[in-house]
Write a protein that holds these residues in place. Structure first.
Motif, PDB file in Angstrom:
ATOM      1  N   UNK C  65      -9.121  -0.565  -9.465  1.00 53.26           N
ATOM      2  CA  UNK C  65      -8.004  -0.120  -8.631  1.00 53.26           C
ATOM      3  C   UNK C  65      -8.462   1.077  -7.795  1.00 53.26           C
ATOM      4  N   UNK C  66      -8.467   0.914  -6.485  1.00 53.99           N
ATOM      5  CA  UNK C  66      -8.779   2.043  -5.606  1.00 53.99           C
ATOM      6  C   UNK C  66      -7.535   2.900  -5.426  1.00 53.99           C
ATOM      7  N   UNK C  73      -1.241  -3.170  -4.659  1.00 51.94           N
ATOM      8  CA  UNK C  73      -2.411  -2.720  -5.420  1.00 51.94           C
ATOM      9  C   UNK C  73      -3.656  -3.047  -4.592  1.00 51.94           C
ATOM     10  N   UNK C  74      -4.520  -2.038  -4.427  1.00 52.67           N
ATOM     11  CA  UNK C  74      -5.750  -2.190  -3.649  1.00 52.67           C
ATOM     12  C   UNK C  74      -6.912  -2.237  -4.629  1.00 52.67           C
ATOM     13  N   UNK C  75      -7.648  -3.332  -4.610  1.00 56.92           N
ATOM     14  CA  UNK C  75      -8.689  -3.567  -5.613  1.00 56.92           C
ATOM     15  C   UNK C  75     -10.053  -3.724  -4.962  1.00 56.92           C
ATOM     16  N   UNK C  76     -11.071  -3.302  -5.719  1.00 57.94           N
ATOM     17  CA  UNK C  76     -12.413  -3.561  -5.212  1.00 57.94           C
ATOM     18  C   UNK C  76     -13.319  -3.976  -6.366  1.00 57.94           C
ATOM     19  N   UNK C  85     -11.372  -5.001  -1.589  1.00 57.01           N
ATOM     20  CA  UNK C  85     -11.742  -6.394  -1.355  1.00 57.01           C
ATOM     21  C   UNK C  85     -10.559  -7.331  -1.553  1.00 57.01           C
ATOM     22  N   UNK C  86      -9.513  -6.777  -2.144  1.00 53.16           N
ATOM     23  CA  UNK C  86      -8.340  -7.607  -2.432  1.00 53.16           C
ATOM     24  C   UNK C  86      -7.119  -6.707  -2.396  1.00 53.16           C
TER      25      UNK C  86
END
Lengths: 379, 379, 379, 379
Positions: C65-66, C73-76, C85-86
């Motif tokens: 989780x960034x 939710x910002x995920x990498x 990336x998502x």
């Protein structure tokens, strides 16, 4: 018996029987039947800073906490179903309080008492056990000075083998073996054979000096090994992973934590045992091996492998150097009162002296003394 | 005894003792002491096209040829030190001629003769052995109709464990186990327990019908398993690799050889045994499993794991479907004259019928009958 | 151009140029210079239950989780240094809001505007970006109906590549590719080639019908693929692991969590791309691939591999069956107002129809129609 | 520009731009457009005993022979589709005859001629190529004294990626990079940047002395690196494997062949590049690295990682020692007439001197000078 190491033979030598020369000063074989040992089961470590040790074994190595209190942490590996494989107990001096073996039946405790009593050893039996989770147990100061425990009764806990939601990249799945330092390896082996252990591999030289021997009850290369040196001391305790990448993951994690300096040796492939290995040092300096993929040794005539001490691939199959501390440092062991056992010096040659440094000698190929790039020769 | 499977329990159930219900039609326990079996040691397979079978086991699976002649090939795995783990013998009908176990001492052959004679079985002993490389041996037609062999004497050959110059990406390192098809699993288990085997895992339903059981002598999940079905038949023989990628390499090689159609099932993770697996079919249709990383079972009170037959993760932890052929097809076994044994039909429920197809039922989570994407439900 | 698939050729066929037949209904090539796309960078997913999706991507798949808020939710992945990336964004209908590509320079956004404007597409540019962490960005409804984004400006975050203390057994290290469903594959390919993509592999039949094509900007097998079917829809988004055991660990964890029913297909080895793969379905049914070890494709004359649609190893090198849902189900995509795009039906043959079921046909070896054990033929 | 290494910063430092200090004695940037280099493609090695070298690269390392004659062997890796990645050519002095790069178009050869002509370098172009399998090619003696080749035309051969029937446990799948020794690293970097390369990582000290720099065209950590030392010399050529166990398999095989003394360093995890590595020495002493799993670097603003030369994890993430030979020994390079290039001495500090031995200094944790068990400090 003479050493199976001969000048022209391929490395290593394989024999059907026990290749270890008879000891000069043999411990008499008891008439009593020895206890039927199933396997090495747990080690009790005394640690001087419990929080630091807990961090090392739980947060870094990801052993599972079965139970803990302010003075003690009980840990197990992922595939274990008994209460613990490792006890961390807070104490004033870093040491080993017990090498504990599981026996086949409750009656084997009676046999342990008889066996060690006949040997003249101090023996103590406690119906309530010496640690939490263990019932009736016998502790002895064995003829070599080591605190050995035997037990059958033990609390069963969840075997986490299928709990992949809990696994970490370096998950430790089994306690594999102990390794003990003792001055006279043939003498130690003869006693351990009386206790029912069998030799699987050893290191000798042409003259028959024995530097180390590996012995098993369960059908792996060892439940314990005897390493020549001033003793009694504990050389290391070893946990198994499933695959080699799990061991690499532990190294990588130590690097990320800026704790790579606790990596003492490896990772590498052993010659002896053929296992993939890594040696770490815990906050007290206790040595822990991470180990995977030795071979089945359960047949009664399992071939014994004898390595030439000068074979540079015996301890690392890739010829990478053994650091001096690995040869010289080991943990104090305690008597049953909790006092450090005094050391007896080794009088046979030291493996370090005969293999590294100015006077040592090692080869990659028998008869070829090319030096190569390895650091060992330069120490 | 009732089944440990209960509606509310987590999956799978764990018990301390043998959870298998008592058989209705028990084979009487002999008074004779059974032979002390060390481990499963080799299988003798009759193959109809020796060249095709040799290509499969040697060129594709990379088993090591110890010795061969025009009618027979003797094969072993990389870590084996006895003469063979698999014999391919040319014959008119694809079948299994022997499931061979190693015993602890030469005297155990006498015990095998007594044990099976008391059971009323046909027993044959040959001082010169039944195959090359093996000495004095006993073969029997056991109470379930299987050709079992017991032997101690065996020719030692090089253990190739350290011969990494010979390893291939999918190297098979040990014979791991047999798997037998028999109609009445509880009856088979009771007899095998008399022979000294112990149950490690099994599959049941709530009513106590037992679909399969795993039993061991060496401390792995099994030396053999009993799978419910028309029998006696041989379900599979299994070899171990070191790591999971070795099994994947075998699949990849089969693809490259355009022989992927010999992959019957997998690769996958078993629920039962927790091992990573692959099932292949050889040119005669004999089933071979490739297997790695089950767990240590050597303690006398090793917890027994009972799986609900309706648990969709019991045979594949990832819920991937079991193909029908895996349930229905198995190899003929021979009597001691080399004639196929007639089959007895299973009268208990069939695992395939109760789990897949229109009338079957499987769940991922108890009480949740979501179907998901798996093909099994659509067959 | 005719198909490179011919009756006598080995499988698969290799050609130097683009083997895809020219489309009947070509999208005209713009005169404008296309933006210089560096790589696929992120996908914005609309999810209906944010907590459930967060659990899936963060707690199960261990994406990092960034940043997050109550709706997003910002995920990498572990080796990523850009903000995400998502993106998981809460919304009323499960869908894809954007397939986002990174471009080489800020000026490439001007080129994107010109390129798509000339194509007559709806184009929207926002200096502040469409999601957190991204600056100036262009979104378009492309000629195939997909919401494509192009951006250069992005917030840099810590590349966790060295943070082995945070790695889990199934760590996802890179976003690898998208996969899109579109009715007319040759038409889609021609447009993507105008955008600067190059074909690396494809699936055809002898008549030249194209079932799917893989296209890349970065030198892997693809940044996106076009899969024939009713479209526009999103087939899957793929993340890479380092090794094959990481993918197996994800399956094992899903089993432990009793969520194995989210495994739709695999793990297996692809024929196309030669990668090791696994397909999962998230709580909304969005398909996620886990993927490792395809090959370098960066040379200008990289050989293009064309697979015969009837080759049973094209989608799984081991010949394991493709489940029907994998062919038929895919995610809705949104227009720039957030409304679902209507679907256009595929009129060319369907890969599922021509390969599985009663009228389908697949072979392991060309000219050999043995059926084998696979479930596919039985569906 | 000052060094990004500061006393209080975490290790390593990350910067967005090129962190290498400007060179004192810069090679002027040509006005000509440089050739568009796609990737490192092959190295031409001169070997003194072709049979011994062929045995090493083919029988031990399992590279694939594309073609050979009595004086030359052309080798490629498993995923390569161009004629060769390594040429072994018999000659009187062990040396490197060419570091060859593939360019994007035939016209890039014209650009190479212009670029190097403007630099005042000796340039030779041969329409028929300098080795078999390669067409029109340009060779130059570059400003640092290295023999660089640029080519586009090349014979395509079978990409063996899917040929798992041919894979061995240590299969090499790609040429990954070169590594060059040159006295003045900033000067070399500035020239390479003019040629279109980008820095991805480097090693500096607080004073800004640059010890080594990694530079890429393809989006991996490097196509070549510049290592500070007397030069021009070739430090190593590196091949990639798929997974870490493949590298371990190479070590194991070398042990089995009693050739472990060709292992110079490793296996280990690099700090720089984050890759898993092994260094071998071939029969002439040419150094070969086996390498896997660095990270994607293809974004235009890929963060550059600067390591402190005193960080003991920079070259081995586990802190294992770098052997002195790795720092001091390297291969001769030839001019275009085949004569050894004379060496220019490094005048900046040597990495070996500042990090190991009596006057060197390394730390595991900044500000903590604990020594640990490593051998490096004892050399």
């Amino acid at each position: 018996m003479t050493s199976p190491i001969t000048p022209d033979a391929p490395e290593p030598a394989v024999t059907d029987g026990d290749p270890i020369p008879a000891p000069v000063n043999r411990i008499p074989t008891p008439k009593a039947t020895p206890p039927d040992v199933v396997r090495c089961a747990y080690m009790e470590l005394v640690v001087t800073d419990l929080a630091a040790s807990r961090e090392f074994y739980v947060d870094v190595l990801d052993l599972v906490v079965t139970e803990e209190d302010e003075n003690t942490v009980y840990l197990r590996s992922f595939e274990e179903f008994i209460h613990h494989n490792l006890v961390l107990r807070k104490g004033p001096v870093a040491a080993v309080a017990a090498f504990a073996y599981r026996v086949r039946t409750p009656e084997d405790l009676d046999r342990a008492v008889e066996f060690y009593s006949e040997l003249g050893c101090r023996v103590e039996r406690r119906a309530e056990g010496f640690t939490k989770g263990i019932g009736d147990a016998v502790r002895v100061e064995d003829p070599l000075g080591f605190p050995y425990e035997f037990f059958y009764e033990v609390e069963h806990v969840e075997r986490l083998a299928w709990r992949y939601d809990l696994y970490t990249p370096g998950a430790l799945v089994r306690l594999d073996h102990f390794n003990q330092v003792t001055p006279d390896v043939p003498r130690a082996v003869a006693y351990m054979e009386d206790l029912g252990f069998r030799v699987t591999e050893d290191i000798q030289d042409e003259a028959g000096t024995t530097y180390a021997a590996w012995m098993r009850r369960k059908p792996t290369v060892h439940d314990t090994a005897m390493t020549g040196g001033d003793g009694p001391r504990m050389h290391h305790v070893a946990f198994a992973t499933h695959e080699k990448h799990n061991i690499i993951a532990i190294c990588d994690k130590l690097g990320a934590l800026r704790r790579s300096d606790c990596i003492e040796r490896g990772p590498g492939r052993h010659g002896v045992s053929n296992a993939f290995y890594l040696y770490l040092r815990d906050p007290d300096g206790h040595r822990v091996e991470i180990y995977t993929q030795d071979y089945y040794t359960g047949d009664p005539d399992n071939p014994v492998v004898t390595w030439d001490v000068h074979d540079n691939q015996r301890r690392d199959w890739w010829g990478n150097p053994v650091v001096p501390s690995w040869y010289t440092e080991a943990s104090t062991v305690l008597d049953l009162d909790g006092n450090p056992q005094p050391l007896t010096s080794r009088t046979d040659d030291s493996e370090m002296d005969v293999t590294i440094g100015a006077d040592g000698f090692s080869y990659t190929r028998k008869g070829d003394d090319a030096q190569g790039f390895k650091l060992g020769a330069q120490v």
